[in-house]
Design a protein around this motif. Sequence first.
Motif, short mmCIF file in Angstrom:
data_model
loop_
_atom_site.label_atom_id
_atom_site.label_comp_id
_atom_site.label_asym_id
_atom_site.label_seq_id
_atom_site.Cartn_x
_atom_site.Cartn_y
_atom_site.Cartn_z
N ASP A 119 -7.47 5.41 -8.60
CA ASP A 119 -8.35 4.41 -7.96
C ASP A 119 -7.60 3.00 -7.96
N LEU A 120 -7.07 2.61 -9.07
CA LEU A 120 -6.45 1.42 -9.29
C LEU A 120 -5.22 1.26 -8.37
N ASN A 121 -4.60 2.36 -8.06
CA ASN A 121 -3.37 2.27 -7.25
C ASN A 121 -4.04 2.30 -5.76
N LYS A 122 -5.09 2.64 -5.53
CA LYS A 122 -5.47 2.51 -4.27
C LYS A 122 -6.04 0.99 -3.91
N LYS A 123 -6.39 0.41 -4.96
CA LYS A 123 -6.77 -1.21 -4.91
C LYS A 123 -5.56 -2.04 -4.90
N THR A 124 -4.15 -1.17 -4.88
CA THR A 124 -2.81 -2.03 -4.88
C THR A 124 -2.73 -2.55 -6.30
N ILE A 125 -3.34 -2.20 -7.37
CA ILE A 125 -2.74 -2.42 -8.74
C ILE A 125 -2.01 -1.44 -9.15
N ILE A 126 -0.52 -1.63 -9.13
CA ILE A 126 0.38 -0.47 -9.00
C ILE A 126 0.79 -0.12 -10.64
N THR A 127 0.30 0.96 -10.89
CA THR A 127 0.21 1.40 -12.38
C THR A 127 2.06 1.68 -12.71
N ILE A 128 2.33 1.42 -13.82
CA ILE A 128 3.67 1.88 -14.04
C ILE A 128 3.75 2.72 -15.21
N ASN A 129 2.87 2.63 -16.25
CA ASN A 129 2.81 3.39 -17.55
C ASN A 129 1.63 3.37 -18.24
N SER A 130 1.25 4.43 -18.82
CA SER A 130 -0.35 4.55 -19.25
C SER A 130 -0.24 5.44 -20.65
N GLN A 131 -1.42 5.31 -21.38
CA GLN A 131 -1.79 6.37 -22.07
C GLN A 131 -3.08 6.31 -22.60
N ALA A 132 -3.81 7.52 -22.73
CA ALA A 132 -5.22 7.60 -22.90
C ALA A 132 -5.40 7.25 -24.37
N GLN A 133 -6.84 6.97 -24.66
CA GLN A 133 -7.24 6.89 -26.17
C GLN A 133 -7.42 8.09 -26.74
N GLU A 142 0.91 -1.23 0.01
CA GLU A 142 0.14 -0.02 -0.19
C GLU A 142 1.03 1.32 0.10
N ASP A 143 2.06 1.12 0.58
CA ASP A 143 2.92 2.43 0.73
C ASP A 143 3.33 2.62 -0.66
N VAL A 144 3.77 1.61 -1.49
CA VAL A 144 4.28 1.59 -2.75
C VAL A 144 3.18 2.33 -3.48
N ALA A 145 2.08 1.91 -3.69
CA ALA A 145 0.90 2.25 -4.26
C ALA A 145 0.69 3.87 -4.09
N GLN A 146 0.81 4.31 -2.84
CA GLN A 146 0.64 5.51 -2.36
C GLN A 146 1.90 6.30 -2.94
N LEU A 147 3.06 5.74 -3.14
CA LEU A 147 3.99 6.71 -3.92
C LEU A 147 3.64 6.85 -5.25
N VAL A 148 3.02 5.93 -5.77
CA VAL A 148 2.54 6.13 -7.51
C VAL A 148 1.37 7.26 -7.33
N VAL A 149 0.64 7.21 -6.33
CA VAL A 149 -0.53 8.16 -6.34
C VAL A 149 0.06 9.61 -5.95
N ASN A 150 1.16 9.52 -5.26
CA ASN A 150 1.96 10.99 -4.99
C ASN A 150 2.45 11.46 -6.51
N PHE A 151 3.25 10.44 -7.16
CA PHE A 151 3.45 10.87 -8.48
C PHE A 151 2.69 11.38 -9.42
N LEU A 152 1.23 10.60 -9.46
CA LEU A 152 0.41 10.79 -10.31
C LEU A 152 -0.23 12.30 -9.70
N GLU A 153 -0.10 12.61 -8.71
CA GLU A 153 -0.67 14.02 -7.94
C GLU A 153 0.41 14.97 -8.06
N ARG A 154 1.59 14.54 -8.75
CA ARG A 154 2.44 15.58 -8.94
C ARG A 154 3.26 16.09 -7.57
#
Length: 600
Positions: A432-446, A395-407
């Motif tokens: 939302d995914l990171n809060k469910k501990t699915i840790i996102t690495i990279n993405s792009q929108a449609q 959960e701490d790792v996932a929160q770190l990703v959330v912090n990154f997403l929130e800049r």
Amino acid sequence: MKVSEKLQKHKEVSTKATFSYEYFVPKTTQGVQNLYDRMDRMYESSLPQFIDITWNAGGGVLSQLSTDLVATAQSVLGLETCMHLTCTNMPVSEIDDALQKAYDSGCQNILALRGDPPVDSNEWTPVEGGFRYAKDLVKYIKAKYGDHFDIGVAGYPEGHPEDDTDDSKLIDYLKQKVDAGASFLITQMFYDADIFIAWCKKVRAAGIEIPIIPGIMPITTYAAFLRRAQWCDIHLPQEFLDRLEPIKDDDQQVRDTGTDLLVEMCQKILDSGYVTHLHLYTMNLEKAPLMILDRLGLLSQEEHVNGENSLAMLPWRKSLNPQRRNEEVRPIFWQRRPYSYVARTSQWAVDEFPNGRFGDSSSPAFGDLDLCGSSLIRQSGKKSLELWSTPKTVEDVAQLVVNFLERKVSCLPWSDTALNHEVDVILNDLIDLNKKTIITINSQAQVNGIKSSDPIFGWGPKDGYVYQKQYLEFLLPKSKLPKLHDALNSDAILTYFAVDNAGNLTSNHPDGNKANAVTWGIFPGREVLQPTIVEKISFLAWKEEFFHILKEWRLNFQNHQIKESIDVLNDLIDNYVLVNIVDNDYVSQENKIFALLNNI
């Protein structure tokens, strides 16, 4: 492109003044990494015509690092770069080595200088087998490389601090450097516009017609202002002293007032007609140079450095290395790790790659981590702890990703670059995914047919349209992989790869060896451009790199004996799979990937 050619090309399409930045070589590894980020960020925010990198007086390790900085700026960051080269402690063999490295990186600009005396000497003397004067270095470069390099030289509007020769003699020396082959000049710092303009008049009267580029030193603190002026033996106008001395103990006020003084000075020299370009000595700082340019009105994004649209010609910034200039395809996995991607492909023969593509599985070298150097995390151990703390749970790792997403943090162990605004349309879904501990690495929108001029998603030539398939890469517990596979096994629209640290691969791709274009553009009079792809071989190479990054991160905790953080990294390495999913239906408005994962 050569500096003189860039300046001329801009003048043909715009009357607006241009600018460039100077950076010096940091003394620490972490400083170098931070400088790369700053150079990249300053380019994105202001679009300078070029940057230049200083050469450390006296040679040695820092001088060798100058060529590394130039190569990275050209090849990885795609910045037009000018390399300083001095005669100080430089035998011809070392000059040859520096020039060859600059040539190999695609650098076409050299600032040829005599250089300052070595730090352990009070006077300048030529090294055995070296050159005494800058003009000799200019002649040597011209003789060896012909017209490949644009060669700049130094100009001294207030005389040379080590030489009491009269002004006319110094201009004669400058003329000799120009006659030897120099094609532009950059001046020493100054604060008196009238002295500079009078000097420009004498330079032109002497028949010197090459571009004069004034060196502009921002004022950040009062002490530094006085120290630099004394060191360079330049005149300080009384107005500068009158306005700065009363506020000398307030650094913020000094910088603000100093900026106003420099803006007035720069506007006066631009109005003189002798110059059209400003060269800012950044001192590796960001705010002060940008404040000057902003108040001069030179930070408009409406024009590119060549008078064209400021949008990139590809979704990622093209390399200026001659072997990579035709590269038009990259695997998406290295979208936020351009340093390691370029490093791992930099030594490959260009004829191995069809269609200008370096990330090609036909190379036996693909995936060789040795090409990335000794460390894949670009932060020091101490900096890593400052940035990412000591996660004790997943959960701490996932929160770190959330912090990154929130800049709230600018980078992650697996993401060198900060987020751009393309992610905003799926930002809440990622959080939302990171809060469910699915840790996102990279993405792009449609993206379905947005104009190529769009300020967020646009790239490429004007009057075109760009497209993107939605893409998501993430870490998933191995226990959930069977459910994901069952949901996607017969799905032709959502295609995926999943792999664990041991290399066990699961996929629903009908032919995983073929590349799947996830970004493309349609432009008038051109073939379809497909600059970003997903493919199995590239993904397996990225898997090796990604899990190596986690192991390096773990090693830092081992060095500091932080057991709970070691355990959580072990959990990610041993019990998670790296997954990527592509939604191949770029027309549908359904958020299929996120809807699927919310039910896994």
